[in-house]
Design an enzyme around this catalytic site. Sequence first.
Site, mmCIF file in Angstrom:
data_model
loop_
_atom_site.group_PDB
_atom_site.id
_atom_site.type_symbol
_atom_site.label_atom_id
_atom_site.label_comp_id
_atom_site.label_asym_id
_atom_site.label_seq_id
_atom_site.Cartn_x
_atom_site.Cartn_y
_atom_site.Cartn_z
ATOM 1 N N TYR A 129 -7.886 46.949 60.855
ATOM 2 C CA TYR A 129 -7.498 46.116 59.717
ATOM 3 C C TYR A 129 -8.649 45.164 59.417
ATOM 4 O O TYR A 129 -9.188 44.522 60.316
ATOM 5 C CB TYR A 129 -6.227 45.341 60.062
ATOM 6 C CG TYR A 129 -5.866 44.265 59.063
ATOM 7 C CD1 TYR A 129 -5.110 44.571 57.938
ATOM 8 C CD2 TYR A 129 -6.266 42.948 59.255
ATOM 9 C CE1 TYR A 129 -4.772 43.579 57.018
ATOM 10 C CE2 TYR A 129 -5.934 41.956 58.339
ATOM 11 C CZ TYR A 129 -5.190 42.277 57.231
ATOM 12 O OH TYR A 129 -4.865 41.297 56.326
ATOM 13 N N HIS A 130 -9.010 45.031 58.125
ATOM 14 C CA HIS A 130 -10.164 44.235 57.732
ATOM 15 C C HIS A 130 -9.744 42.814 57.383
ATOM 16 O O HIS A 130 -8.980 42.592 56.446
ATOM 17 C CB HIS A 130 -10.844 44.879 56.523
ATOM 18 C CG HIS A 130 -12.278 44.499 56.349
ATOM 19 N ND1 HIS A 130 -12.729 43.199 56.433
ATOM 20 C CD2 HIS A 130 -13.393 45.263 56.103
ATOM 21 C CE1 HIS A 130 -14.031 43.161 56.241
ATOM 22 N NE2 HIS A 130 -14.460 44.398 56.042
ATOM 23 N N GLY A 131 -10.247 41.817 58.139
ATOM 24 C CA GLY A 131 -10.019 40.422 57.808
ATOM 25 C C GLY A 131 -10.903 39.988 56.661
ATOM 26 O O GLY A 131 -11.649 40.789 56.084
#
Length: 330
Positions: A129-131
Amino acid sequence: MIGGNESCAAGPIPMSYLTCLTYILGEWTGVEHIEDYLSYAVYLLWVLFPLAVVFLLPGVLIILFYTSILLLHIYKRKNELKEAYSNDVWDGARQISATLWDGHGRIWHGYELHGAEKIPEGPGLIVFYHGATPADCLYFIARLLIQWKRYCHVVADHFVFRLPGFKILLDVHGVMHGPREECVSALKKGCLLAIAPGGVREALFSDEMYTIIWGDRKGFAQVAIDAKVPIIPMFTQNVREGVRTLGGIKIFRSLYERIRLPVVPVYGGFPVKLRTFIGDPIPYDPNITAEELTAKTKAAVQALIEKHQKIPGNIFRALMERFQTQKKEE
């Protein structure tokens, strides 16, 4: 005629330096009661200082990037160090860069990596998951190299390759544009490869609800199928609380969709607790389609979010977790 600096010292009661400065400034500008304006300016500075800080702190990551670049250029010039590494002259540079990022992760976020032993030997595709920033991925890569002696390539958005000065950093660390053939080739050579299917869109427009924004992207799944490698899901707890974006403002979303550049302002840089969790690998299955593997991977990442992240995310809670001594159960 007595000058301003002389008049400050004249008289039975000497003026303080601040009063003297105010007096001189008033004479120079011709503004009466300038001390009232100065008091108001100081008040505004005091009120707005926290706001300025939260927008400036993310700049520390930019400083770290360019510090890494500077170190790589220095390393490149030290020709005598090349003989110290028989396999790859850049191994030492990667270790130096990894030490820099791992040190920042430890000191600022108390960074922890859980479940690295689940990463199988040999090649694999790590999906995360990309912050709002890729800092957690960089901490992961650094810790993996330092503690587990494993090197991981990463797929980045095209705009990263147009950033000034970044070429040497991207080349040394094997960062890829993301063409399917290049990714498959790297995996077939035995490499670990990390990718965030949500990319910049997920980074900018997801929020404290940790909504996965992948759209109809399934190319990563086809890469894993073509390379015959497992997919390893990954998620970093509190990654949205460290740095947040103003992606909820519609004008920024419209602007991004038009020019495809990350022009959305970010704020934060808070020293929240960051823990990266590795999920159970999804083994290669020759009978599965890319659509099915995409859904399976998304469900695995979502399961990590639900298990390890309190939703909605809360900055204060994440800050308090930074100073707790007990470790969260995996």
